[in-house]
Design a protein around this motif. Structure first.
Motif, PDB file in Angstrom:
ATOM      1  N   MET A   1      28.535   9.434  17.530  1.00 38.94           N
ATOM      2  CA  MET A   1      28.766  10.047  16.911  1.00 38.94           C
ATOM      3  C   MET A   1      29.564   9.160  15.869  1.00 38.94           C
ATOM      4  O   MET A   1      30.408   8.714  16.282  1.00 38.94           O
ATOM      5  N   ASP A   2      29.072  10.201  14.191  1.00 40.93           N
ATOM      6  CA  ASP A   2      30.088   9.256  13.094  1.00 40.93           C
ATOM      7  C   ASP A   2      31.377   9.738  13.440  1.00 40.93           C
ATOM      8  O   ASP A   2      31.228  10.702  12.678  1.00 40.93           O
ATOM      9  N   GLU A   3      32.488   8.917  13.667  1.00 43.01           N
ATOM     10  CA  GLU A   3      33.394   9.891  13.474  1.00 43.01           C
ATOM     11  C   GLU A   3      34.501  10.228  12.074  1.00 43.01           C
ATOM     12  O   GLU A   3      34.923  10.403  12.032  1.00 43.01           O
ATOM     13  N   ALA A   4      33.667   8.999  11.243  1.00 41.11           N
ATOM     14  CA  ALA A   4      34.860   9.444  10.013  1.00 41.11           C
ATOM     15  C   ALA A   4      34.327  10.595   9.389  1.00 41.11           C
ATOM     16  O   ALA A   4      34.789  10.918   8.857  1.00 41.11           O
ATOM     17  N   ALA A   5      32.920  10.645   9.425  1.00 42.47           N
ATOM     18  CA  ALA A   5      32.002  12.200   8.513  1.00 42.47           C
ATOM     19  C   ALA A   5      32.577  13.188   9.796  1.00 42.47           C
ATOM     20  O   ALA A   5      32.445  14.453   9.350  1.00 42.47           O
ATOM     21  N   ARG A  10      21.142  12.392  14.097  1.00 43.70           N
ATOM     22  CA  ARG A  10      19.601  11.592  15.090  1.00 43.70           C
ATOM     23  C   ARG A  10      20.031   9.726  15.695  1.00 43.70           C
ATOM     24  O   ARG A  10      19.578  10.117  17.222  1.00 43.70           O
ATOM     25  N   ALA A  11      20.539   9.756  15.169  1.00 43.63           N
ATOM     26  CA  ALA A  11      20.935   8.027  15.437  1.00 43.63           C
ATOM     27  C   ALA A  11      21.865   8.640  16.662  1.00 43.63           C
ATOM     28  O   ALA A  11      21.665   7.986  18.019  1.00 43.63           O
ATOM     29  N   ASP A  12      23.588   9.126  16.342  1.00 46.08           N
ATOM     30  CA  ASP A  12      23.772  10.016  17.781  1.00 46.08           C
ATOM     31  C   ASP A  12      23.189   9.432  19.136  1.00 46.08           C
ATOM     32  O   ASP A  12      23.337   9.027  20.437  1.00 46.08           O
ATOM     33  N   LEU A  13      22.147  10.976  19.240  1.00 47.77           N
ATOM     34  CA  LEU A  13      21.913  11.652  19.371  1.00 47.77           C
ATOM     35  C   LEU A  13      20.659  10.965  20.813  1.00 47.77           C
ATOM     36  O   LEU A  13      20.636  10.104  21.550  1.00 47.77           O
ATOM     37  N   ALA A  14      20.084   9.760  19.802  1.00 47.92           N
ATOM     38  CA  ALA A  14      19.285   8.430  20.371  1.00 47.92           C
ATOM     39  C   ALA A  14      19.697   7.323  21.010  1.00 47.92           C
ATOM     40  O   ALA A  14      19.378   6.756  21.918  1.00 47.92           O
ATOM     41  N   GLU A  15      20.847   6.598  20.523  1.00 47.41           N
ATOM     42  CA  GLU A  15      21.563   5.874  21.542  1.00 47.41           C
ATOM     43  C   GLU A  15      22.384   6.322  22.323  1.00 47.41           C
ATOM     44  O   GLU A  15      22.537   6.007  23.226  1.00 47.41           O
ATOM     45  N   SER A  16      22.479   7.776  22.228  1.00 44.52           N
ATOM     46  CA  SER A  16      23.980   8.430  23.442  1.00 44.52           C
ATOM     47  C   SER A  16      22.629   8.150  24.755  1.00 44.52           C
ATOM     48  O   SER A  16      23.179   7.733  25.725  1.00 44.52           O
ATOM     49  N   LEU A  23      16.694   4.640  27.682  1.00 52.05           N
ATOM     50  CA  LEU A  23      16.235   4.071  27.808  1.00 52.05           C
ATOM     51  C   LEU A  23      15.774   3.620  26.762  1.00 52.05           C
ATOM     52  O   LEU A  23      16.652   3.554  26.393  1.00 52.05           O
ATOM     53  N   SER A  24      14.874   2.916  26.049  1.00 50.75           N
ATOM     54  CA  SER A  24      15.036   1.441  25.000  1.00 50.75           C
ATOM     55  C   SER A  24      15.447   2.438  23.850  1.00 50.75           C
ATOM     56  O   SER A  24      15.004   3.297  23.925  1.00 50.75           O
ATOM     57  N   ARG A  25      16.288   1.669  22.747  1.00 48.75           N
ATOM     58  CA  ARG A  25      15.983   2.644  21.113  1.00 48.75           C
ATOM     59  C   ARG A  25      15.028   3.087  20.813  1.00 48.75           C
ATOM     60  O   ARG A  25      15.736   4.604  20.452  1.00 48.75           O
ATOM     61  N   ALA A  26      13.892   2.123  20.288  1.00 46.21           N
ATOM     62  CA  ALA A  26      13.097   3.104  20.583  1.00 46.21           C
ATOM     63  C   ALA A  26      12.786   4.766  21.089  1.00 46.21           C
ATOM     64  O   ALA A  26      12.092   5.368  20.125  1.00 46.21           O
ATOM     65  N   ASP A  27      12.080   3.958  22.326  1.00 45.43           N
ATOM     66  CA  ASP A  27      11.980   5.397  22.999  1.00 45.43           C
ATOM     67  C   ASP A  27      12.666   6.459  23.203  1.00 45.43           C
ATOM     68  O   ASP A  27      12.885   7.566  22.713  1.00 45.43           O
ATOM     69  N   SER A  28      14.014   6.115  22.860  1.00 47.12           N
ATOM     70  CA  SER A  28      15.465   7.417  22.736  1.00 47.12           C
ATOM     71  C   SER A  28      15.197   7.579  21.071  1.00 47.12           C
ATOM     72  O   SER A  28      15.688   8.837  20.758  1.00 47.12           O
ATOM     73  N   SER A  29      14.989   6.722  20.242  1.00 45.52           N
ATOM     74  CA  SER A  29      14.810   7.870  18.633  1.00 45.52           C
ATOM     75  C   SER A  29      13.325   8.557  18.627  1.00 45.52           C
ATOM     76  O   SER A  29      13.514   9.503  18.305  1.00 45.52           O
ATOM     77  N   ASN A  30      12.297   8.097  19.527  1.00 42.13           N
ATOM     78  CA  ASN A  30      11.488   9.180  19.753  1.00 42.13           C
ATOM     79  C   ASN A  30      11.448   9.708  20.307  1.00 42.13           C
ATOM     80  O   ASN A  30      10.613  11.091  19.549  1.00 42.13           O
TER      81      ASN A  30
END
Length: 100
Positions: A1-5, A10-16, A23-30
């Motif tokens: 999660m973007d701690e500053a804000a 979405r990027a945080d969810l995909a990274e998690s 999952l790969s980063r691309a599959d996670s994002s998809n």
């Protein structure tokens, strides 16, 4: 999660997903995009979305009503519209309260 804000993105969810499920980063994002797209389609088709243990996204139709400009006091008609509300599950509410 973007701690500053203090905002989960979405990027945080995909990274998690990438980190915890493997999952790969691309599959996670998809995967995240597909879930959000499916939810949006359901809501745009007039369906409510319920995620057990999280909460419900509920559509409500609000009728026409008369509003008032707080500055001038002039009455203005407010057109009927559909609004989206979120109601957290009891489990989520308990977790939020316990997190204080």
């Amino acid at each position: 999660m973007d701690e500053a804000a203090g905002t989960l993105t979405r990027a945080d969810l995909a990274e998690s997903l990438h980190r915890e499920v493997g999952l790969s980063r691309a599959d996670s994002s998809n995967f995240v995009e597909q879930i959000l797209r499916h939810m949006c389609e359901a809501l745009s088709n007039g369906e409510n979305v319920k995620i057990s243990g999280f909460g419900s996204f509920i559509l409500r139709d609000k009728g026409e009503r008369v509003g008032r400009n707080p500055k001038t006091g002039v009455e203005v008609p407010i057109a009927p519209r559909r609004v989206l509300t979120f109601r957290a599950s009891q489990m989520m509410r308990n977790r939020i309260v316990a997190g204080r």
